[in-house]
Design a protein around this motif. Structure first.
Motif, short mmCIF file in Angstrom:
data_model
loop_
_atom_site.label_atom_id
_atom_site.label_comp_id
_atom_site.label_asym_id
_atom_site.label_seq_id
_atom_site.Cartn_x
_atom_site.Cartn_y
_atom_site.Cartn_z
N ILE A 5 0.84 -1.21 0.00
CA ILE A 5 0.00 0.00 0.00
C ILE A 5 0.87 1.25 0.00
O ILE A 5 0.63 2.19 -0.78
CB ILE A 5 -0.95 0.00 1.23
CG1 ILE A 5 -2.00 -1.09 1.07
CG2 ILE A 5 -1.61 1.37 1.40
CD1 ILE A 5 -2.84 -1.31 2.32
N LEU A 6 1.89 1.27 0.86
CA LEU A 6 2.76 2.44 0.95
C LEU A 6 3.54 2.67 -0.34
O LEU A 6 3.68 3.81 -0.81
CB LEU A 6 3.73 2.29 2.13
CG LEU A 6 3.12 2.46 3.52
CD1 LEU A 6 4.12 2.05 4.59
CD2 LEU A 6 2.65 3.90 3.74
N PHE A 8 2.60 1.72 -3.31
CA PHE A 8 1.64 2.18 -4.32
C PHE A 8 1.34 3.67 -4.09
O PHE A 8 1.27 4.45 -5.05
CB PHE A 8 0.34 1.37 -4.26
CG PHE A 8 -0.72 1.88 -5.20
CD1 PHE A 8 -0.59 1.69 -6.57
CD2 PHE A 8 -1.83 2.56 -4.72
CE1 PHE A 8 -1.57 2.17 -7.45
CE2 PHE A 8 -2.80 3.05 -5.58
CZ PHE A 8 -2.67 2.85 -6.95
N MET A 9 1.18 4.07 -2.83
CA MET A 9 0.96 5.48 -2.52
C MET A 9 2.13 6.32 -3.00
O MET A 9 1.95 7.43 -3.50
CB MET A 9 0.76 5.66 -1.01
CG MET A 9 -0.57 5.14 -0.49
SD MET A 9 -0.67 5.19 1.32
CE MET A 9 -0.58 6.97 1.61
N SER A 10 3.34 5.79 -2.85
CA SER A 10 4.53 6.51 -3.33
C SER A 10 4.50 6.65 -4.85
O SER A 10 4.81 7.72 -5.39
CB SER A 10 5.80 5.77 -2.89
OG SER A 10 6.95 6.37 -3.45
N TRP A 11 4.10 5.58 -5.53
CA TRP A 11 4.01 5.61 -7.00
C TRP A 11 3.03 6.70 -7.44
O TRP A 11 3.31 7.47 -8.36
CB TRP A 11 3.56 4.25 -7.51
CG TRP A 11 3.50 4.12 -9.01
CD1 TRP A 11 4.52 3.78 -9.85
CD2 TRP A 11 2.35 4.35 -9.84
NE1 TRP A 11 4.08 3.78 -11.15
CE2 TRP A 11 2.75 4.13 -11.18
CE3 TRP A 11 1.03 4.72 -9.58
CZ2 TRP A 11 1.88 4.27 -12.25
CZ3 TRP A 11 0.15 4.86 -10.64
CH2 TRP A 11 0.57 4.63 -11.96
N VAL A 12 1.90 6.78 -6.76
CA VAL A 12 0.90 7.81 -7.08
C VAL A 12 1.44 9.19 -6.75
O VAL A 12 1.30 10.14 -7.54
CB VAL A 12 -0.42 7.55 -6.32
CG1 VAL A 12 -1.39 8.71 -6.52
CG2 VAL A 12 -1.05 6.23 -6.77
N ASP A 144 6.59 -3.84 7.94
CA ASP A 144 6.25 -3.44 6.57
C ASP A 144 6.53 -1.95 6.37
O ASP A 144 7.05 -1.53 5.33
CB ASP A 144 4.77 -3.73 6.27
CG ASP A 144 4.55 -5.16 5.79
OD1 ASP A 144 5.54 -5.89 5.69
OD2 ASP A 144 3.39 -5.52 5.53
N TYR A 145 6.17 -1.16 7.38
CA TYR A 145 6.42 0.28 7.32
C TYR A 145 7.92 0.56 7.31
O TYR A 145 8.41 1.39 6.54
CB TYR A 145 5.75 0.99 8.49
CG TYR A 145 5.85 2.50 8.43
CD1 TYR A 145 4.96 3.24 7.68
CD2 TYR A 145 6.86 3.17 9.11
CE1 TYR A 145 5.06 4.63 7.60
CE2 TYR A 145 6.97 4.55 9.05
CZ TYR A 145 6.07 5.28 8.29
OH TYR A 145 6.18 6.64 8.21
N THR A 146 8.65 -0.16 8.17
CA THR A 146 10.11 0.00 8.21
C THR A 146 10.73 -0.32 6.86
O THR A 146 11.58 0.43 6.36
CB THR A 146 10.72 -0.93 9.29
OG1 THR A 146 10.20 -0.57 10.56
CG2 THR A 146 12.24 -0.81 9.32
#
Length: 297
Positions: A5-6, A8-12, A144-146
Motif C-alpha cells: 500500500i505504501l 503504491f501510494m509513493s508511485w501515485v 512493513d512500514y520499516t
C-alpha cells in the motif's frame, strides 16, 4: 500488505503535482491533529511546559506542527521523484562548503541533527550533491512500514543501518570510509544517556555523536532542514565542532554532548512548529541514571 500500500501510494505521489501533494499533506495533518487525541495532548502538554505558553497558543503551534508532519509524510512518499535535476526547486543549502571541507579531512563526518523539518530530505540535500550519507534508523513497530521507509530512503542513495543489528560496527565502517553519518540527537537515551537540561527539563541525551567523533577523530557538523513560509526547504549547515581532549574522557564527552544539545535546543526554540513535540523525549527520569556509560572503545 502495508508495504504494498505504501509503495503504491509513493508511485501515485510521484505522479502527482507537488503543489497538490502539499495540500493533501496539510489536510492529513489537520485530520491527525483533530482525531489522534493521545499524541495531540502530549504535544500540547510538552510544548506548554517547555515554552511557558498558554493552552490556546500551544494548540495553535501544535496544529501547525501536525500540518508540517502531514506534508513531510507526503514528501517521503515523493522521494523517488527527487533527482539532481529537480531537487534545487525544493531545497536550498546554506554553507554546503562546510560539509565538503569536513568530508575532505577523510575521517568521515558526524552530523548532528534531530526530528526537525523534513529530516528525511536532509539526507537528500547531501546525496544529490554526490556526498555519501549513512544513517542509523530506528525500526518502526510495523516491519512493513520499516521496509517501505528504508526502500524509499534507498531511492535517494542513503545507506541505512537498522538499530538492534550490528549498527555500531556498520556505523564505524561508514566513518572509516569517509562517509557522512547522521545522528538524530533528540531521542530519549535511557539510563545510559547524559542527563542534560533540554527545553526546560532534564532529559537523557544520546552520546553517540560525541563517542564516534572522539573515536574516529571525525569533525561534527550541525545540519538542520527547515520548511520556509513559501514551502521550500532550507538546509542550515553549521560550523565544524570538534572533540576536545583534556585528559578526562567522561567529562569531555559530556561537555561535547551538552554543547550539541544546546545547538539543537536553539533550533527548536526558533522553529517550534517544526519539531515532533509528541516524542517521549523525557521518558527516563534522572534517578535512573547509571554511573558508568558503556562507550565505544
Amino acid at each position: 500488505m502495508v508495504y504494498k500500500i505504501l509503495m503504491f501510494m509513493s508511485w501515485v505521489a510521484c505522479r502527482t503535482p507537488y503543489s497538490l501533494l502539499m495540500k493533501i499533506g496539510a489536510g492529513l495533518g489537520r485530520l491527525y491533529f483533530r482525531f489522534i487525541k493521545k499524541q495531540r495532548n502530549l504535544a500540547i502538554k510538552q510544548m506548554r511546559e517547555s515554552l511557558k505558553i498558554d493552552q490556546a497558543e500551544a494548540e495553535q503551534l501544535v496544529r501547525e506542527s501536525f500540518i508540517n508532519m502531514g506534508k513531510n509524510f507526503m514528501e517521503v512518499l515523493y522521494m523517488p521523484a527527487l533527482n539532481k535535476e529537480n531537487f534545487d526547486k525544493f531545497i536550498e543549502i546554506e554553507h554546503l562548503e562546510r560539509m565538503k571541507s569536513a568530508i575532505s579531512e577523510k575521517h568521515g563526518v558526524v552530523v548532528l541533527t534531530g526530528h526537525v523539518g523534513n529530516w528525511e530530505w536532509l539526507s537528500a540535500a547531501f546525496t544529490m550533491n554526490d556526498l555519501p550519507v549513512s544513517a542509523i534508523a530506528k525500526q518502526q513497530p510495523n516491519m512493513d512500514y520499516t521496509n517501505a521507509l528504508n526502500d524509499l530512503r534507498a531511492t535517494i542513495n542513503v545507506e541505512i543501518f537498522s538499530r538492534g543489528t550490528s549498527e555500531l560496527l556498520s556505523a564505524a565502517k561508514a566513518l572509516k570510509k569517509g562517509r557522512i553519518l547522521g545522528f538524530l540527537a533528540d531521542q530519549d537515551a535511557g539510563p545510559g544517556g547524559a542527563f542534560i537540561e533540554f527545553l526546560g527539563k532534564t532529559a537523557s541525551t544520546p552520546m553517540g555523536a560525541a563517542v564516534f567523533a572522539k573515536k574516529f577523530n571525525s569533525p561534527i557538523i550541525p545540519a538542520f532542514i527547515l520548511r520556509q513560509p513559501d514551502g521550500h526547504h532550507k538546509v542550515l549547515v553549521g560550523e565544524i565542532i570538534r572533540y576536545t581532549d583534556t585528559g578526562n574522557p567522561d567529562k569531555d564527552l559530556f561537555d561535547l554532548t551538552y554543547k550539541m544539545t544546546k545547538i539543537l535546543e536553539k533550533i527548536i526554540l526558533d522553529n517550534p512548529t517544526q519539531w515532533l513535540w509528541f516524542q517521549k523525549r523525557w521518558n527516563t527520569p534522572p534517578e535512573q541514571k547509571v554511573q558508568k556509560h558503556h562507550m565505544v572503545k
